[in-house]
Scaffold this motif. Structure first.
Motif, short mmCIF file in Angstrom:
data_model
loop_
_atom_site.label_atom_id
_atom_site.label_comp_id
_atom_site.label_asym_id
_atom_site.label_seq_id
_atom_site.Cartn_x
_atom_site.Cartn_y
_atom_site.Cartn_z
N GLU A 8 0.96 -1.19 -0.16
CA GLU A 8 0.04 0.15 -0.03
C GLU A 8 0.89 1.26 0.05
OE1 GLU A 8 -2.70 -0.09 3.30
OE2 GLU A 8 -3.94 -1.82 2.38
N ARG A 9 0.45 2.10 -0.78
CA ARG A 9 1.14 3.53 -1.09
C ARG A 9 0.41 4.75 -0.32
NH1 ARG A 9 1.09 5.45 -5.46
NH2 ARG A 9 2.59 6.76 -5.36
N VAL A 10 0.99 5.34 0.43
CA VAL A 10 0.36 6.42 1.03
C VAL A 10 0.78 7.71 0.45
CG1 VAL A 10 0.14 7.93 3.08
CG2 VAL A 10 0.54 5.25 3.54
N GLU A 11 -0.29 8.25 -0.10
CA GLU A 11 -0.23 9.53 -0.70
C GLU A 11 -0.04 10.72 0.36
OE1 GLU A 11 -0.01 10.06 -4.02
OE2 GLU A 11 -0.53 7.98 -4.48
N GLU A 12 0.81 11.62 0.12
CA GLU A 12 1.38 12.28 0.91
C GLU A 12 1.40 13.96 -0.03
OE1 GLU A 12 5.08 11.89 2.37
OE2 GLU A 12 4.55 10.21 3.74
N ILE A 13 1.01 15.02 0.80
CA ILE A 13 0.72 16.29 0.05
C ILE A 13 2.23 16.92 0.45
CG2 ILE A 13 -0.53 18.33 0.19
CD1 ILE A 13 -2.87 16.88 1.03
N ASP A 14 2.96 17.29 -0.63
CA ASP A 14 4.12 18.10 -0.58
C ASP A 14 3.63 19.50 -0.38
OD1 ASP A 14 6.42 19.56 -0.94
OD2 ASP A 14 7.21 17.90 -2.31
N LEU A 15 3.64 19.95 0.79
CA LEU A 15 3.30 21.58 1.28
C LEU A 15 4.10 22.31 0.50
CD1 LEU A 15 2.81 21.23 4.96
CD2 LEU A 15 0.93 20.89 3.04
N LEU A 16 5.44 22.10 0.15
CA LEU A 16 6.34 23.16 -0.60
C LEU A 16 5.58 23.15 -1.85
CD1 LEU A 16 8.71 24.95 -0.70
CD2 LEU A 16 10.01 22.76 -1.15
N LYS A 17 5.63 22.07 -2.68
CA LYS A 17 4.72 22.06 -4.13
C LYS A 17 3.49 22.81 -4.14
CE LYS A 17 7.24 18.08 -5.72
NZ LYS A 17 7.26 16.66 -6.33
N LEU A 18 2.75 22.37 -3.06
CA LEU A 18 1.22 23.21 -3.00
C LEU A 18 1.48 24.53 -2.86
CD1 LEU A 18 -1.63 23.22 -2.70
CD2 LEU A 18 -1.59 22.52 -0.27
N GLY A 19 2.35 25.09 -1.91
CA GLY A 19 2.62 26.42 -2.00
C GLY A 19 3.08 27.10 -2.97
N LYS A 20 4.06 26.40 -4.18
CA LYS A 20 4.34 26.87 -5.17
C LYS A 20 3.23 27.03 -6.27
CE LYS A 20 9.25 25.22 -4.86
NZ LYS A 20 10.25 24.38 -5.43
N ALA A 21 2.47 26.12 -6.28
CA ALA A 21 1.23 25.94 -7.10
C ALA A 21 0.50 27.20 -6.70
CB ALA A 21 0.52 24.68 -6.65
N TRP A 23 1.40 29.88 -5.27
CA TRP A 23 1.82 31.26 -5.65
C TRP A 23 2.03 31.50 -6.99
CZ3 TRP A 23 3.76 35.55 -3.75
CH2 TRP A 23 4.58 36.38 -4.31
N ARG A 24 1.96 30.32 -8.13
CA ARG A 24 1.88 30.32 -9.56
C ARG A 24 0.51 30.76 -9.93
NH1 ARG A 24 4.96 25.50 -9.45
NH2 ARG A 24 2.77 24.57 -9.91
N ARG A 25 -0.59 30.85 -9.15
CA ARG A 25 -1.78 31.31 -9.10
C ARG A 25 -2.08 32.47 -8.44
NH1 ARG A 25 -0.74 28.73 -12.98
NH2 ARG A 25 -2.08 26.86 -13.70
N ILE A 26 -1.35 33.28 -7.81
CA ILE A 26 -1.38 34.34 -6.82
C ILE A 26 -2.18 35.25 -7.69
CG2 ILE A 26 0.57 35.54 -7.48
CD1 ILE A 26 -0.73 35.18 -3.92
N TRP A 27 -2.05 35.76 -8.77
CA TRP A 27 -2.92 36.43 -9.54
C TRP A 27 -4.34 36.20 -9.47
CZ3 TRP A 27 -5.49 34.99 -13.89
CH2 TRP A 27 -5.04 33.95 -14.54
N VAL A 28 -4.57 35.03 -9.78
CA VAL A 28 -6.08 34.25 -9.57
C VAL A 28 -6.70 34.55 -8.22
CG1 VAL A 28 -7.65 32.37 -10.07
CG2 VAL A 28 -5.65 32.56 -11.44
N LEU A 29 -5.90 34.13 -7.12
CA LEU A 29 -6.38 34.56 -5.78
C LEU A 29 -6.77 36.04 -5.51
CD1 LEU A 29 -3.87 32.22 -3.65
CD2 LEU A 29 -5.98 31.59 -5.12
N ALA A 199 -9.35 27.09 -2.46
CA ALA A 199 -9.85 25.73 -2.43
C ALA A 199 -9.72 25.19 -3.92
CB ALA A 199 -11.19 25.78 -1.91
N ILE A 200 -10.14 25.84 -4.91
CA ILE A 200 -9.94 25.34 -6.04
C ILE A 200 -8.79 24.92 -6.61
CG2 ILE A 200 -10.64 25.98 -8.49
CD1 ILE A 200 -12.97 27.66 -7.74
N VAL A 201 -7.76 26.09 -6.42
CA VAL A 201 -6.51 25.82 -6.81
C VAL A 201 -5.83 24.44 -6.20
CG1 VAL A 201 -4.03 26.54 -6.62
CG2 VAL A 201 -5.87 28.05 -7.49
N THR A 202 -6.19 24.57 -5.00
CA THR A 202 -5.65 23.38 -4.20
C THR A 202 -6.07 21.93 -4.71
OG1 THR A 202 -5.52 24.53 -2.19
CG2 THR A 202 -5.50 22.31 -1.89
#
Length: 263
Positions: A8-21, A23-29, A199-202
């Protein structure tokens, strides 16, 4: 039988990558935050009828008589047992009191309509009792409040034995609305816009199963060897193509005609 969880593989959320995602959509926010605040402000300004609150102040002194001697009863003793303030509030909103106010004031309301407009309470934990009425018309709010003050003064003296009432301050028509608060609505709308867009970007980030990095395969599929990597071919300014690995020139470039012929 023991459960085999080794595969079994546990899916982990990479907070750093989420933060970058994010940030790339900061204009949308930012845009969604501005739109949310503007929509809430427009709703409050155009759709909600302004309300006005008028207030009057009365002072009630309580005492009992023992023969020719009057013995004062401290407000602290009565308030401690849900005394004066609660008692005045009950008398104020009783059906008999409000129906008398409607009759004397010539008000176009029923008891059920008038009761929600009224609020009351002590002023800074003192013996001064405040009556407030909220209405869409400032003159009507003041008229109802003053009629309430007069009627309540008579009823308190009649109901609460040994009490005397003085009206400290009559109500005047308010010049400023009490609701809606444009600032409050704008802040709530902006916050909702920010939360919904985040929430949508996440959600899009979590649902994106595209593999973009070689490191992802190396970390998650360690037992499977990588045979080859297909590079991205990017068109250069001369009309040919070059290999792109994120930095121009890091792996050199290969030029050729669009039809594949040698140059």
């Amino acid at each position: 039988m023991a459960n085999d969880n080794s595969n079994e593989r546990v899916e982990e959320i990479d907070l750093l990558k989420l933060g970058k995602a994010l940030w790339r959509r900061i204009w949308v926010l930012i845009i969604c935050t501005i739109i949310g605040g503007a929509m809430a402000l427009s709703y409050a300004y155009f759709m909600i009828v302004p309300s006005y609150t008028a207030s009057a102040l009365i002072y009630v002194n309580n005492s009992v008589s023992l023969g020719n001697t009057k013995v004062g009863i401290s407000n602290g003793d009565l308030v401690a047992s849900s005394g004066l303030i609660d008692t005045y509030g009950v008398i104020l909103k009783s059906r008999n009191t409000l129906e008398e106010v409607i009759r004397l004031g010539g008000l176009p309301y029923t008891y059920e309509q008038l009761k929600p407009m009224i609020s009351s309470g002590a002023v800074n934990n003192t013996s001064v009792f405040q009556i407030s009425v909220t209405n869409h018309q400032p003159d009507m709010a003041a008229h109802i409040t003053n009629t309430l003050a007069d009627v309540l003064s008579e009823r308190i003296v009649k109901i609460v034995e040994g009490s005397s009432v003085e009206i400290v301050d009559y109500a005047v028509p308010p010049s400023h609305r009490s609701a809606p608060s444009f600032t409050k609505y704008t802040m709530i709308g902006a916050l909702l816009g920010l939360v919904i867009s985040t929430a949508i970007v996440t959600l899009r980030f979590l649902m994106d199963s595209t593999i973009r990095e070689e490191e992802y395969l190396l970390e998650n599929y360690k037992d499977i060897p990588i045979l080859t990597v297909i590079p991205n071919l990017e068109e250069d300014s001369t009309g040919g193509y070059r290999y792109g690995y994120g930095k121009s020139g890091s792996s050199g470039s290969v030029n050729g005609q669009r039809n594949g012929g040698a140059k």
